[in-house]
Design an enzyme around this catalytic site. Structure first.
Site, PDB file in Angstrom:
ATOM      1  N   GLY A 100      16.118  21.399  18.916  1.00  0.00           N
ATOM      2  CA  GLY A 100      16.418  20.008  18.451  1.00  0.00           C
ATOM      3  C   GLY A 100      16.753  19.103  19.463  1.00  0.00           C
ATOM      4  N   ASN A 124      14.777  16.399  20.553  1.00  0.00           N
ATOM      5  CA  ASN A 124      14.064  15.244  20.571  1.00  0.00           C
ATOM      6  C   ASN A 124      14.567  13.967  20.408  1.00  0.00           C
ATOM      7  OD1 ASN A 124      14.178  15.698  17.951  1.00  0.00           O
ATOM      8  ND2 ASN A 124      12.031  15.687  17.560  1.00  0.00           N
ATOM      9  N   THR A 125      16.016  14.153  20.119  1.00  0.00           N
ATOM     10  CA  THR A 125      16.699  13.035  19.651  1.00  0.00           C
ATOM     11  C   THR A 125      18.230  13.500  19.564  1.00  0.00           C
ATOM     12  OG1 THR A 125      16.972  11.271  18.079  1.00  0.00           O
ATOM     13  CG2 THR A 125      16.881  13.687  16.968  1.00  0.00           C
ATOM     14  N   GLY A 126      19.032  12.455  19.812  1.00  0.00           N
ATOM     15  CA  GLY A 126      20.571  12.910  19.415  1.00  0.00           C
ATOM     16  C   GLY A 126      21.089  13.815  20.567  1.00  0.00           C
ATOM     17  N   GLY A 128      20.950  16.864  21.230  1.00  0.00           N
ATOM     18  CA  GLY A 128      19.950  17.742  22.007  1.00  0.00           C
ATOM     19  C   GLY A 128      19.149  16.945  23.063  1.00  0.00           C
ATOM     20  N   SER A 155      30.932  22.473  14.673  1.00  0.00           N
ATOM     21  CA  SER A 155      31.460  21.098  14.177  1.00  0.00           C
ATOM     22  C   SER A 155      32.784  21.206  13.861  1.00  0.00           C
ATOM     23  CB  SER A 155      30.603  20.729  13.308  1.00  0.00           C
ATOM     24  OG  SER A 155      31.099  19.477  12.602  1.00  0.00           O
ATOM     25  N   TYR A 184      27.910  23.054   4.517  1.00  0.00           N
ATOM     26  CA  TYR A 184      27.835  22.479   5.648  1.00  0.00           C
ATOM     27  C   TYR A 184      29.108  23.150   6.372  1.00  0.00           C
ATOM     28  CZ  TYR A 184      28.031  19.685   9.980  1.00  0.00           C
ATOM     29  OH  TYR A 184      27.925  19.385  11.336  1.00  0.00           O
TER      30      TYR A 184
END
Length: 308
Positions: A15, A17-19, A21, A139, A165
């Site tokens: 993951g 490609n953004t944020g 990561g 989280s 979640y």
């Protein structure tokens, strides 16, 4: 990234490609690591890699499909030969009720089972590598209405976005602690966990509409940048003093934001019976057996994971 061990060997970040990561992979690459962005959207992964400095490549990985996980693991095994660092970062949050291609509840399937399978299929590339690490991102949500619902893991009887979640993020920690117990006798690879606090990323895009607007208003007060949110993961990955089974999060009040420090997780995450039961169930659901047995000794002659 905080000062720590400069990783030169191959690192895989899911993951990325953004944020969080992206920020984690970018920092590792800038400090000399050979980084593979394991992402569902290869085009976006290539765009992310182009914005980074250093040795960065892309590998297709769709955590909603165990077939894709196996294909990605086989490709990585062929390309890398060894693996210093695996960061299980990708995740979804508060999704409407839906299932993965294999029929698992989406949050449990992506956040836990996909990463469980990927780790098992890559672990024997790590076991010979001194100071190699598996870092799994959890989280604070693992405390919210969270339990491992062994009687209804896939939420077939009823569904709560927040509780599902929470289960998936609790599973990340339960997996980390059981993996570390099995790794302990090998003395090379360790399993560590981290959480980003509240970071301004796309992860909350599936939050109920009633929450999205207040979160938008309060974001400047309650959240930190993705670069700051990535620091606990980076510390878990590179701090020479980090030990297997440790958990890192922001050091500010209520672990919402701030520089990383050691934190503790919920009491149920440390329950050995839960850890061992989830491990057995996950091996069965994912069809992957790890190259480390419950005793910490490998039950497989080659040391490689098997699929069943």
């Amino acid at each position: 990234m905080t000062a720590g061990r400069r990783r030169r060997g191959p690192s895989v970040v899911t993951g990325a490609n953004t944020g969080l990561g992206y920020e984690t992979a970018k920092a590792l690459a800038e400090r000399g690591a050979s980084v593979v962005l394991a992402v569902r959207d290869v085009e976006k992964g290539e765009q992310a890699a182009a914005r980074m400095t250093g040795d960065v490549t892309v590998q297709a990985l769709d955590l909603t499909s165990l077939d894709s996980v196996r294909t990605a693991a086989a490709a990585l095994r062929s390309r890398l030969g060894r693996l210093d660092l695996l960061i299980n970062n990708a995740g979804v949050m508060y999704t409407p009720k839906q299932t993965t291609r294999d029929g698992f509840e989406m949050q449990f399937g992506i956040n836990h089972l996909g990463h469980f399978a990927l780790t098992g299929l890559l672990l024997d590339l790590m076991l010979p590598v001194p100071e190699s690490r598996v870092v799994t991102v959890s989280s604070t949500g693992h405390r919210i209405r969270a339990a491992i619902h062994f009687d209804d893991l896939q939420w077939e009887r009823s569904y709560s976005r927040a509780a599902a979640y929470g289960q998936s993020k609790l599973a990340n920690l339960v997996f980390t602690y059981e993996l570390q117990r099995r790794l302990a006798e090998h003395g090379t690879t360790v399993a560590v966990a981290a959480h980003p606090g509240m970071s301004s990323t796309e992860l909350a895009r599936n939050s109920p509409a009633a929450l999205r607007l207040p979160l938008t208003w309060l974001a400047p007060l309650l959240t930190q940048t993705p670069a700051m949110g990535a620091l606990p993961t980076a510390r878990a990955a590179t701090d020479p003093a980090a030990l297997g089974g440790q958990y890192y999060g922001p050091g500010g009040r209520n672990e919402v934001k701030g520089h990383p420090r050691l934190v503790t997780s919920s009491p149920q995450s440390y329950e050995a019976v839960v850890q061992q039961r989830l491990w057995a169930v996950s091996e069965d659901l994912a069809g992957v057996q790890f190259p480390v047995a419950e005793s910490g000794q490998s039950p497989f002659p080659s040391g490689s994971a098997t699929t069943v």
